[in-house]
Design an enzyme around this catalytic site. Structure first.
Site, PDB file in Angstrom:
ATOM      1  N   HIS A 115      48.121  40.008  35.789  1.00 11.77           N
ATOM      2  CA  HIS A 115      48.608  39.050  34.780  1.00 11.77           C
ATOM      3  C   HIS A 115      48.253  39.501  33.361  1.00 11.77           C
ATOM      4  O   HIS A 115      48.900  39.070  32.416  1.00 11.77           O
ATOM      5  CB  HIS A 115      48.034  37.666  35.058  1.00 11.77           C
ATOM      6  CG  HIS A 115      46.541  37.579  34.900  1.00 11.77           C
ATOM      7  ND1 HIS A 115      45.656  37.971  35.879  1.00 11.77           N
ATOM      8  CD2 HIS A 115      45.771  37.174  33.858  1.00 11.77           C
ATOM      9  CE1 HIS A 115      44.421  37.797  35.456  1.00 11.77           C
ATOM     10  NE2 HIS A 115      44.453  37.310  34.233  1.00 11.77           N
ATOM     11  N   HIS A 179      35.427  34.072  25.768  1.00 11.57           N
ATOM     12  CA  HIS A 179      35.601  33.353  27.041  1.00 11.57           C
ATOM     13  C   HIS A 179      34.806  34.017  28.148  1.00 11.57           C
ATOM     14  O   HIS A 179      34.431  35.184  28.041  1.00 11.57           O
ATOM     15  CB  HIS A 179      37.069  33.176  27.416  1.00 11.57           C
ATOM     16  CG  HIS A 179      37.823  34.426  27.808  1.00 11.57           C
ATOM     17  ND1 HIS A 179      37.819  35.576  27.081  1.00 11.57           N
ATOM     18  CD2 HIS A 179      38.651  34.676  28.869  1.00 11.57           C
ATOM     19  CE1 HIS A 179      38.601  36.486  27.653  1.00 11.57           C
ATOM     20  NE2 HIS A 179      39.106  35.966  28.747  1.00 11.57           N
TER      21      HIS A 179
HETATM   22  O1  LIG Z   1      38.235  36.774  41.293  1.00 14.29           O
HETATM   23  C1  LIG Z   1      38.668  37.768  40.745  1.00 14.29           C
HETATM   24  O2  LIG Z   1      38.367  38.898  41.114  1.00 14.29           O
HETATM   25  C2  LIG Z   1      39.623  37.682  39.628  1.00 14.29           C
HETATM   26  C3  LIG Z   1      39.552  36.434  38.811  1.00 14.29           C
HETATM   27  C4  LIG Z   1      40.509  36.575  37.674  1.00 14.29           C
HETATM   28  O3  LIG Z   1      41.536  37.214  37.809  1.00 14.29           O
HETATM   29  C5  LIG Z   1      40.188  35.972  36.428  1.00 14.29           C
HETATM   30  C6  LIG Z   1      40.931  36.233  35.347  1.00 14.29           C
HETATM   31  C7  LIG Z   1      40.617  35.683  34.076  1.00 14.29           C
HETATM   32  C8  LIG Z   1      41.261  36.092  32.935  1.00 14.29           C
HETATM   33  O4  LIG Z   1      42.238  36.967  32.960  1.00 14.29           O
HETATM   34  C9  LIG Z   1      40.868  35.653  31.588  1.00 14.29           C
HETATM   35  O5  LIG Z   1      40.416  34.512  31.441  1.00 14.29           O
HETATM   36  O6  LIG Z   1      41.014  36.472  30.682  1.00 14.29           O
HETATM   37 FE   LIG Z   2      41.666  38.348  31.328  1.00 18.43          FE
END
Ligand SMILES: O=C(O)CCC(=O)/C=C/C=C(\O)C(=O)O
Ligand SMILES: [Fe+2]
EC number: 1.13.11.16
Length: 314
Positions: A115, A179
């Site tokens: 993402h 964050h």
């Molecule tokens: O659990 C995992 O390995 C992945 C968790 C995850 O994809 C978290 C993503 C968070 C972000 O992209 C963000 O807050 O920038």
């Molecule tokens: Fe991220």
């Protein structure tokens, strides 16, 4: 040829968690402005600079930087799955030129992205394959990191490589600002978590759903009134000022420990913004045209969106 930049925070919670107040309306309006800016610039190449979150890059071989000469998105958090429209020749040119400029970076003929790349492409251009792209990965999640000044230098080398293409290039930086979402760390991880951080490719649908549910539940808990995550709006605003004023070298002295302490583990994603602005600066003085900021605890993000372009001669 001019360059332009759009940078935007991403959040895995944007589709599933409703923030309080008018945050979503404000973010939608800021993205609409960024879309108009990008459309007005008419890029014929988009260089997406983004991190990964243990979907494409793992500790079995974790590069600090990597350019994809082909790339496929995994389709996490409601983003599309499938190939990006990678401009292979442009990507190979970037690899050659950046290496020639003394910056070591990896290249991948099969880059897997998540993402971090897909969300801004969808929000800005409507689809992950809507525009010819060069994906540039910067490790912002898997410690240890090199000094932050290395990402500024990567950005400079990237900018010079792009200027040599003589095309209308938009750099799209993804991530940040302050964050600290729930992301596992290798140190101290139980064996099954460590195994997935080292080589967790191709999770089952159930495994992926479990990971996504953990992040979604953290956002839902905040939305339902539980104490919010630690964000640092002062740090975020100071970073936006630094970019707006072109004081990019001021970040050269930041230590990684300081960034984490001030702004959280995932604040290192601002490296993507710094690289984009350093690239833009190689085309001459720039002007920030748009700057949006809102701390959004329910999305676990100090959420920012900026647009900038080379200053036109009067
Ligand atoms: O659990 C995992 O390995 C992945 C968790 C995850 O994809 C978290 C993503 C968070 C972000 O992209 C963000 O807050 O920038
Ligand atoms: Fe991220």
């Amino acid at each position: 040829m001019p360059l332009a930049v759009v940078t935007a925070s991403h959040s895995p919670l944007m589709r599933t968690v409703e923030p309080r107040g008018d945050a979503r309306t404000a973010v939608d309006a800021a993205f609409a402005q960024a879309r108009a800016f990008a459309a007005d610039f008419r890029p014929d190449l988009v260089v997406v600079v983004a991190p990964d979150h243990y979907n494409g890059m793992f500790y079995d071989l974790m590069p600090p930087f990597c350019v994809g000469t082909a790339a496929e998105a995994v389709g996490d958090y409601g983003t599309a799955r499938g190939p990006l429209a990678v401009d292979r020749e442009a990507a190979r040119h970037v690899v050659r030129e950046v290496l020639a400029a003394d910056i070591d970076l990896a290249m991948s003929e099969r880059m897997v992205v998540d993402h971090g790349f897909a969300q801004p492409l969808e929000l800005l251009f409507g689809a992950i394959d809507a525009v010819p792209a060069v994906p540039v990965f910067i490790n912002c999640v898997a410690v240890p990191f090199g000094p932050v000044r290395r990402t500024r230098r990567l950005g400079e080398a990237l900018g010079r490589a792009l200027l040599a293409l003589d095309r209308r290039v938009l750099l799209l930086g993804s991530g940040g600002l302050s964050h600290d979402p729930p992301l596992p760390t290798l140190e101290g991880a139980p064996p099954e978590v460590a195994a997935r951080l080292i080589a967790g490719r191709h999770p089952t649908p159930e495994e992926r759903a479990g990971r996504e549910a953990r992040v979604r539940d953290a956002g839902l808990a905040v939305a339902s009134g539980e104490p919010g995550p630690r964000l640092n709006p002062d740090w975020d605003r100071a970073f936006l000022d630094l970019l707006a004023e072109g004081r990019l070298t001021a970040a050269d002295t930041w230590t990684n420990t300081w960034i984490t302490a001030e702004a959280g583990n995932s604040a290192h994603e601002v490296r993507t913004w710094l690289a984009c602005y350093a690239a833009l600066a190689t085309a001459g003085p720039y002007a920030m045209r748009g700057s949006f900021y809102r701390p959004i605890p329910e999305w676990i993000a100090g959420f920012g969106i900026t647009t900038a372009e080379t200053r036109r001669n009067p």
